[in-house]
Scaffold this motif. Sequence first.
Motif, PDB file in Angstrom:
ATOM      1  N   SER A 139       0.811  -1.219   0.000  1.00 30.94           N
ATOM      2  CA  SER A 139       0.000   0.000   0.000  1.00 30.94           C
ATOM      3  C   SER A 139       0.846   1.272   0.000  1.00 30.94           C
ATOM      4  CB  SER A 139      -0.931   0.006   1.218  1.00 30.94           C
ATOM      5  OG  SER A 139      -0.164  -0.032   2.428  1.00 30.94           O
ATOM      6  N   ASP A 140       2.147   1.148   0.308  1.00 27.82           N
ATOM      7  CA  ASP A 140       3.005   2.329   0.382  1.00 27.82           C
ATOM      8  C   ASP A 140       3.694   2.643  -0.947  1.00 27.82           C
ATOM      9  OD1 ASP A 140       4.616   0.070   0.390  1.00 27.82           O
ATOM     10  OD2 ASP A 140       6.120   0.934   1.736  1.00 27.82           O
ATOM     11  N   LEU A 146       6.714   4.446  -9.911  1.00 28.14           N
ATOM     12  CA  LEU A 146       6.928   3.066 -10.327  1.00 28.14           C
ATOM     13  C   LEU A 146       6.365   2.779 -11.711  1.00 28.14           C
ATOM     14  CD1 LEU A 146       6.397   1.239  -6.945  1.00 28.14           C
ATOM     15  CD2 LEU A 146       8.521   1.424  -8.254  1.00 28.14           C
ATOM     16  N   CYS A 147       5.284   3.450 -12.093  1.00 28.88           N
ATOM     17  CA  CYS A 147       4.775   3.306 -13.464  1.00 28.88           C
ATOM     18  C   CYS A 147       5.787   3.843 -14.464  1.00 28.88           C
ATOM     19  CB  CYS A 147       3.452   4.042 -13.626  1.00 28.88           C
ATOM     20  SG  CYS A 147       2.039   3.214 -12.879  1.00 28.88           S
ATOM     21  N   ARG A 148       6.378   5.001 -14.154  1.00 28.64           N
ATOM     22  CA  ARG A 148       7.382   5.578 -15.045  1.00 28.64           C
ATOM     23  C   ARG A 148       8.646   4.707 -15.085  1.00 28.64           C
ATOM     24  NH1 ARG A 148       5.572  10.639 -16.393  1.00 28.64           N
ATOM     25  NH2 ARG A 148       3.873  11.379 -15.052  1.00 28.64           N
ATOM     26  N   TYR A 149       8.987   4.150 -13.955  1.00 29.69           N
ATOM     27  CA  TYR A 149      10.133   3.235 -13.902  1.00 29.69           C
ATOM     28  C   TYR A 149       9.868   1.998 -14.752  1.00 29.69           C
ATOM     29  CZ  TYR A 149      13.154  -0.447 -12.101  1.00 29.69           C
ATOM     30  OH  TYR A 149      14.027  -1.501 -12.006  1.00 29.69           O
ATOM     31  N   ARG A 150       8.648   1.470 -14.652  1.00 32.00           N
ATOM     32  CA  ARG A 150       8.304   0.285 -15.447  1.00 32.00           C
ATOM     33  C   ARG A 150       8.403   0.577 -16.940  1.00 32.00           C
ATOM     34  NH1 ARG A 150       9.066  -4.017 -17.510  1.00 32.00           N
ATOM     35  NH2 ARG A 150       7.400  -4.902 -18.749  1.00 32.00           N
ATOM     36  N   LEU A 151       7.898   1.725 -17.370  1.00 33.72           N
ATOM     37  CA  LEU A 151       7.964   2.081 -18.789  1.00 33.72           C
ATOM     38  C   LEU A 151       9.409   2.232 -19.245  1.00 33.72           C
ATOM     39  CD1 LEU A 151       5.033   4.636 -19.179  1.00 33.72           C
ATOM     40  CD2 LEU A 151       5.030   2.179 -19.577  1.00 33.72           C
ATOM     41  N   GLY A 184       9.124  -6.873  -6.660  1.00 33.35           N
ATOM     42  CA  GLY A 184       9.332  -5.690  -5.831  1.00 33.35           C
ATOM     43  C   GLY A 184       8.049  -5.033  -5.371  1.00 33.35           C
ATOM     44  N   LEU A 185       6.905  -5.429  -5.953  1.00 31.38           N
ATOM     45  CA  LEU A 185       5.619  -4.816  -5.616  1.00 31.38           C
ATOM     46  C   LEU A 185       4.857  -5.556  -4.533  1.00 31.38           C
ATOM     47  CD1 LEU A 185       4.142  -4.184  -9.214  1.00 31.38           C
ATOM     48  CD2 LEU A 185       5.506  -2.591  -7.841  1.00 31.38           C
ATOM     49  N   VAL A 186       5.092  -6.863  -4.444  1.00 32.23           N
ATOM     50  CA  VAL A 186       4.145  -7.718  -3.710  1.00 32.23           C
ATOM     51  C   VAL A 186       4.284  -7.667  -2.182  1.00 32.23           C
ATOM     52  CG1 VAL A 186       3.812  -9.332  -5.615  1.00 32.23           C
ATOM     53  CG2 VAL A 186       5.688  -9.723  -4.005  1.00 32.23           C
TER      54      VAL A 186
END
Length: 203
Positions: A139-140, A146-151, A184-186
């Motif tokens: 939740s943090d 992170l969306c920009r990092y993923r792209l 890294g998200l879970v």
Amino acid sequence: MEPNARIIAFARSLFMQRGIRAVSMDEIAAGLGMSKKTLYQFFADKDQLVEAVVADHLGRMQAEARQWREQAQDALHEMFITMEQIQLQLSNMNPILLHDMQKFHPGAFQHFRTHKEVFLFQLVRANMQWGIEEGYYRSDLDTDILCRYRLASMMIPFHTELFPPAQYNLGQLSQTILQHFVFGLVTENGYKRLMNYYEKQST
């Protein structure tokens, strides 16, 4: 199949295998069993053909991504489907294609950038919000960063000086990078859920 769709499909297969610059309009016409004059009746030049190929390919990718979302049981399942499909779709793609597009076909490359920065950004953000709501993602998380990092991380496998195509498979590279991102998200529950999908895949 209509002639223009047939041309697009054939050109796409050649571009995926060898990149764009290495494929000539003469070769495309010969491979289709038509004259170059006939080919130019459908596409005025190579740049127009490349734009048509890219638009068609991205349209198909977006439709497939929407289907994966509809099929997914949860956010992690959507990511798992995406990992499988990325490896399948990119395994036979020559990474030089993107470099050729950026350097020689800016219109087509801009279409790709819009796809990445608008459609894919919204797709990744929606997945992250879904996963947070389910308790499978932390939740943090700063979803914007992170969306920009993923792209940005999506482009790493296309750096051929870092990952020479003779040594690395584009599909495997892309899957490995996405795997690293997801782990890294879970949350703890998300990790268990993700491992459950891996166990089902192996049986």
